[in-house]
Design an enzyme around this catalytic site. Sequence first.
Site, PDB file in Angstrom:
ATOM      1  N   ARG A  10       0.674  -5.277   3.641  1.00 23.12           N
ATOM      2  CA  ARG A  10      -0.499  -5.683   4.401  1.00 23.12           C
ATOM      3  C   ARG A  10      -0.878  -7.119   4.069  1.00 23.12           C
ATOM      4  O   ARG A  10      -0.836  -7.525   2.915  1.00 23.12           O
ATOM      5  CB  ARG A  10      -1.631  -4.736   4.050  1.00 23.12           C
ATOM      6  CG  ARG A  10      -2.951  -5.082   4.635  1.00 23.12           C
ATOM      7  CD  ARG A  10      -3.861  -3.899   4.601  1.00 23.12           C
ATOM      8  NE  ARG A  10      -4.448  -3.694   3.285  1.00 23.12           N
ATOM      9  CZ  ARG A  10      -5.329  -2.739   3.030  1.00 23.12           C
ATOM     10  NH1 ARG A  10      -5.669  -1.890   3.971  1.00 23.12           N
ATOM     11  NH2 ARG A  10      -5.840  -2.614   1.838  1.00 23.12           N
ATOM     12  N   ASP A  22      -1.643  10.372  -6.004  1.00 29.83           N
ATOM     13  CA  ASP A  22      -0.236  10.132  -6.366  1.00 29.83           C
ATOM     14  C   ASP A  22       0.173   8.678  -6.167  1.00 29.83           C
ATOM     15  O   ASP A  22       1.314   8.305  -6.428  1.00 29.83           O
ATOM     16  CB  ASP A  22       0.683  11.051  -5.555  1.00 29.83           C
ATOM     17  CG  ASP A  22       0.535  10.828  -4.049  1.00 29.83           C
ATOM     18  OD1 ASP A  22      -0.244   9.934  -3.637  1.00 29.83           O
ATOM     19  OD2 ASP A  22       1.207  11.547  -3.281  1.00 29.83           O
ATOM     20  N   LYS A  32       0.869  -1.181   0.000  1.00 32.88           N
ATOM     21  CA  LYS A  32       0.000   0.000   0.000  1.00 32.88           C
ATOM     22  C   LYS A  32       0.906   1.231   0.000  1.00 32.88           C
ATOM     23  O   LYS A  32       1.756   1.364   0.879  1.00 32.88           O
ATOM     24  CB  LYS A  32      -0.875  -0.037   1.251  1.00 32.88           C
ATOM     25  CG  LYS A  32      -1.957   1.008   1.299  1.00 32.88           C
ATOM     26  CD  LYS A  32      -2.911   0.688   2.451  1.00 32.88           C
ATOM     27  CE  LYS A  32      -3.920   1.793   2.666  1.00 32.88           C
ATOM     28  NZ  LYS A  32      -4.789   1.513   3.816  1.00 32.88           N
ATOM     29  N   ASP A  65     -16.386   0.115   0.033  1.00 35.40           N
ATOM     30  CA  ASP A  65     -15.076  -0.303  -0.484  1.00 35.40           C
ATOM     31  C   ASP A  65     -14.097  -0.575   0.654  1.00 35.40           C
ATOM     32  O   ASP A  65     -12.996  -1.073   0.415  1.00 35.40           O
ATOM     33  CB  ASP A  65     -14.496   0.748  -1.438  1.00 35.40           C
ATOM     34  CG  ASP A  65     -14.472   2.140  -0.828  1.00 35.40           C
ATOM     35  OD1 ASP A  65     -15.539   2.609  -0.408  1.00 35.40           O
ATOM     36  OD2 ASP A  65     -13.393   2.739  -0.753  1.00 35.40           O
ATOM     37  N   ASP A  85      -8.618  -1.401   6.011  1.00 36.33           N
ATOM     38  CA  ASP A  85      -8.530   0.013   5.634  1.00 36.33           C
ATOM     39  C   ASP A  85      -8.740   0.949   6.817  1.00 36.33           C
ATOM     40  O   ASP A  85      -9.676   1.743   6.860  1.00 36.33           O
ATOM     41  CB  ASP A  85      -9.526   0.333   4.491  1.00 36.33           C
ATOM     42  CG  ASP A  85      -8.928  -0.010   3.133  1.00 36.33           C
ATOM     43  OD1 ASP A  85      -7.835  -0.604   3.108  1.00 36.33           O
ATOM     44  OD2 ASP A  85      -9.552   0.301   2.108  1.00 36.33           O
ATOM     45  N   ARG A 114     -13.851  -6.829  -1.369  1.00 31.06           N
ATOM     46  CA  ARG A 114     -14.689  -5.919  -0.586  1.00 31.06           C
ATOM     47  C   ARG A 114     -16.133  -6.011  -1.063  1.00 31.06           C
ATOM     48  O   ARG A 114     -16.396  -6.520  -2.163  1.00 31.06           O
ATOM     49  CB  ARG A 114     -14.190  -4.476  -0.820  1.00 31.06           C
ATOM     50  CG  ARG A 114     -12.717  -4.299  -0.506  1.00 31.06           C
ATOM     51  CD  ARG A 114     -12.040  -3.373  -1.528  1.00 31.06           C
ATOM     52  NE  ARG A 114     -10.585  -3.435  -1.384  1.00 31.06           N
ATOM     53  CZ  ARG A 114      -9.888  -2.729  -0.512  1.00 31.06           C
ATOM     54  NH1 ARG A 114     -10.520  -1.869   0.252  1.00 31.06           N
ATOM     55  NH2 ARG A 114      -8.587  -2.872  -0.408  1.00 31.06           N
TER      56      ARG A 114
END
Length: 496
Positions: free
Chosen positions: A178, A127, A115, A254, A264, A185
Amino acid sequence: MTVPAPDPIPFSNTYARLPDAFHVRLDPDPVPDPSLIELNHDLCRELGIDPLALTPEEWGQVFAGNRILPGSEPLAMAYAGHQFGHFVPRLGDGRAVLLGEVVDVRGRRRDIQLKGSGRTPFSRRGDGRAALGPVLREYLVGEAMHALGIPTTRALAAVSTGEPVLRETALPGAVLTRVAASHVRVGTFQYFAVRGDRAALQQLADHVADRHYPWTREADQPCLALLEAVVEAQARLVAQWMGVGFIHGVMNTDNMAVSGETIDFGPCAFMDGYHPDQVFSAIDTQGRYAYANQPAMAQWNLARLAETLLPLIGSDEKQALEQATDLVNSFSSRFARHWIDVMGLKLGLSMADKSDIALIQGLLQAMQQGQVDFTLCFRHLCDAAEDETHDEPVRRLFAQPEALVAWAQQWRSRLRQDPLPPGERAVRMRRVNPACIPRNHRVEQVIAAALEAEDFEPFRRLLGVVRNPWVLAEADQAYARPPAPTERVYQTFCGT
Ligand code: AMP
Ligand code: MG
């Protein structure tokens, strides 16, 4: 004869075998100067990875995305999602790549994902990078959740990139590695549903069933059974969050894994003082994902999942709708059952039921006035359960101790009906009421030390503490303390 060294990570991928519509294959963007901040040795071993197979410099290259190991098939996953109630048909991994999967030492398939590894076709205006602060936060909170026995994605490594990322200011960049049971999801299902791609939906449902809920394959209506399994897993998960005062912060579809793992962690936080309306996330201006709203929001997300599954449930549309609706509605009673279990154990009841709801609510209401510290209150109750003369530390947490005194009488009379001896009860309570959670001000302090002085020692020390939340060494007692007024954190940020 020389035996070839085994691959450092024994990848065995299945998501990459799904059709092209599911993902975009691409390598992570290399970074200029990767440096390994932390490698999770325990988790490595759990995954069948020898943490000493590579040097820290080499792991730094691997977990920055600069070096692709044999067997890895990097890809960005496609997904959609409802963000704060608004549907976005194409989100996807905008700053993450799945390196691949491994089957861990217990036979469970796990994803390994970077990530912050650079732009992808899903990046939109972003970005593709991650800032150091949120990476350290996710590392800490994931390890804390795991230690608390709550299903969660976990950090395998954190690497600094040597490259600044521009947010409100320039911040040091980092990449988090991760590990998840999978990264599918609710929004992954929505991605195919909104495109009317029934074949892909079926493939996704089969993939998820094989990975997480294999017994549903044998059911008369496999897709309905799958929905039920996800509803049940989420009901249990959110009840566990509530039991430790955890506020996810961005429960968009999500950000809800169908595996039932916490995923998340953006602006997530554990609350200090109890209040059901507590919100930390700076972007959650309406309190949509406030502490006490989390069960309702999980159910809302599950209704969105159910909608995507309707065409797969059965050919009789009306019947499929009724069955799915019943299942989504069953979330409330499932959640209530788990919540009573969780809170009952916290209060030292070996067997709690519906008739204990008033007792549980009574304590929470007393705590709400004056926002009594959630973690400390339950922890001190462990001592009080062992010995009535130990009520004083609990009482002192309350601005109006009378409320607590009245409640404690009801609690004691209920405990007398419970078969557990007091000593045993206290021991059990100390296994469900942590001495320590990663308090926001502590997390902010370790991030500040990393940003301002490149000092990761406070991070490592806090990591050690939250990995063992049930007992706190004498030298670590300060980590149990709530923030002083000047230390209080009122808002948290995604940092994306
Ligand atoms: P999140 O709020 O982290 O759950 O992300 C929501 C969506 O925004 C996902 O599609 C992410 O991949 C994407 N996203 C978040 N941060 C960035 C970033 N810095 N660059 C590109 N995409 C991002
Ligand atoms: Mg997300």
